[in-house]
Scaffold this active site. Structure first.
Site, PDB file in Angstrom:
ATOM      1  CE  LYS A  82      10.662 120.680  26.637  1.00 23.65           C
ATOM      2  NZ  LYS A  82      10.270 122.029  26.348  1.00 23.65           N
ATOM      3  CE  LYS A  98       6.981 122.167  26.829  1.00 23.68           C
ATOM      4  NZ  LYS A  98       7.248 123.543  26.406  1.00 23.68           N
TER       5      LYS A  98
HETATM    6  C1  PBG Z   1       8.819 126.719  26.707  1.00 22.62           C
HETATM    7  C2  PBG Z   1       9.834 125.654  26.748  1.00 22.62           C
HETATM    8  C3  PBG Z   1      10.196 124.919  27.882  1.00 22.62           C
HETATM    9  C4  PBG Z   1      11.264 124.133  27.493  1.00 22.62           C
HETATM   10  C5  PBG Z   1      11.511 124.368  26.142  1.00 22.62           C
HETATM   11  N1  PBG Z   1      10.600 125.317  25.690  1.00 22.62           N
HETATM   12  C6  PBG Z   1       9.738 124.963  29.296  1.00 22.62           C
HETATM   13  C7  PBG Z   1       8.334 124.935  29.667  1.00 22.62           C
HETATM   14  O1  PBG Z   1       7.467 124.479  28.922  1.00 22.62           O
HETATM   15  O2  PBG Z   1       8.070 125.408  30.783  1.00 22.62           O
HETATM   16  C8  PBG Z   1      12.002 123.216  28.432  1.00 22.62           C
HETATM   17  C9  PBG Z   1      13.361 122.859  28.055  1.00 22.62           C
HETATM   18  C10 PBG Z   1      14.193 122.303  29.131  1.00 22.62           C
HETATM   19  O3  PBG Z   1      13.753 122.046  30.273  1.00 22.62           O
HETATM   20  O4  PBG Z   1      15.380 122.095  28.852  1.00 22.62           O
HETATM   21  N2  PBG Z   1       7.708 126.586  25.947  1.00 22.62           N
END
Ligand code: PBG
Length: 337
Positions: free
Chosen positions: A261, A204
């Site tokens: 992601k 991520k």
């Molecule tokens: C939180 C999380 C995030 C997303 C999914 N789970 C955002 C972040 O890490 O700030 C992002 C998903 C999206 O942008 O569609 N842990």
């Protein structure tokens, strides 16, 4: 100009592109409704669906409407949903206490969905950002200069067990703390939830593409205004080798499904992880990817339906077995079961 110019070619790849039938026969990648996971936002109360300004067509649903939406998605052939709660600001605190409330919104949502549509797979995030007043994915050190890794993992383990008890098919740690997948696997097994899977947000990135999502769940404060950056736990977008390291760690620690992601700007990473592991691979086409397509379409600059399909096909071709996407319902309506 030489009108009679002729090439002596044995290989003419264009032969296979001449007609729709020929093109259909040699199609290498197919996007199916069964590949899609719909992320859904839930809020407390009985209000009408709340549109999210930066995500056209996406709403936060109350519990009842959420269940209704899940029924529809199941009928359309979508195999799974990922549920994200938006809490009232006054329910948030520095340690994200509500994450461990056995009656917290997301757990009520899971129970309601599982009761109404038991065949639909349900996924929940394991991370503290919807619950913390500062919007970070974990608890902070006393000096407020870091997210405390191990203490956070301890809380995530409890969260995962609560979610398993509520009936989720997969818990999805999205926090990027070190060692959380192994710890969560142990905690789930110790509590008897050997059949609850882990869909790990393995790779991520600290990405600006999450902006609209942070509006949706109200965790935007951590993105910029706070001194502490999410880059202290989410990955540097510059790094490919490190992505493989993260994926390998989650693989070894017992993740059932790995995830990359965001997706669209990280197709090389999806391919790298695909080649490095035999585990199923998910990719998350995140909020900003969705919003930018809508924005360009609204300007009349891009064709929404075509770009939507192409963006998802590219993610599948890169190596993803399944895709979390806010386009899931639209695509299911087009693709059929
Ligand atoms: C939180 C999380 C995030 C997303 C999914 N789970 C955002 C972040 O890490 O700030 C992002 C998903 C999206 O942008 O569609 N842990």
């Amino acid at each position: 100009m030489t009108p009679n110019f002729k090439l002596d070619l044995t290989q003419r790849p264009r032969r296979l592109r001449r007609t729709p039938s020929r093109r259909a026969l040699v199609t290498e990648t197919v996007l199916r409704t069964a590949d899609l996971i719909a992320p859904l936002f839930v809020v407390d109360g009985k209000g009408a669906p709340e549109p999210i300004g930066s995500m056209p067509g996406i709403c936060r649903f109350n519990l009842k409407d959420l269940v209704k939406e899940c029924r529809q998605l199941h009928k359309l052939g979508i195999p799974a949903v990922a549920i994200f709660p938006k809490l009232d600001a006054k329910l948030k605190d520095a340690v994200g206490s509500r994450a461990l409330d056995p009656d917290t919104l997301v757990l009520r949502a899971v129970r309601a969905i599982k009761k109404a549509v038991p065949e639909l797979a349900v996924i929940t995030d394991v991370a503290l950002d919807p619950y913390t007043s500062h919007g970070h994915d974990g608890v902070l050190t006393e000096a407020l200069d870091d997210v405390e890794n191990d203490r956070t993992v301890g809380i995530l383990c409890e969260m995962a067990v609560l979610q398993a008890a509520a009936g989720v098919d997969f818990v999805a740690p999205s926090d990027m703390m070190d060692g959380r997948v192994g710890a969560i696997r142990k905690a789930l097994d110790a509590a008897g939830y050997t059949n609850t899977g882990i869909l790990a947000y393995s790779v991520k990135f600290a990405s600006a593409y999450y902006g609209p999502f942070r509006d949706a769940v109200g965790s935007a404060q951590a993105a910029g205004t706070h001194l502490l950056s999410k880059a202290t736990y989410q990955m540097n977008p510059a790094n490919r080798r490190e992505a493989l390291l993260e994926a390998a760690l989650d693989d070894e620690q017992g993740a059932d499904i790995l995830m990359v992601k965001p997706a669209g700007a990280y197709l090389d990473i999806i391919r790298d992880v695909r080649n490095a592991s035999n585990k199923p691979l998910a990719a998350y086409q995140v909020s900003g990817e969705y919003s930018q397509i809508h924005a360009a379409a609204k300007m009349g600059w891009l064709d929404l339906a075509k770009i939507r399909a192409e963006s998802l096909l590219a993610i599948k071709r890169a190596g993803a077995d399944m895709i979390l996407t806010y386009f899931a319902k639209d695509m299911a309506q087009i693709l059929g079961k």
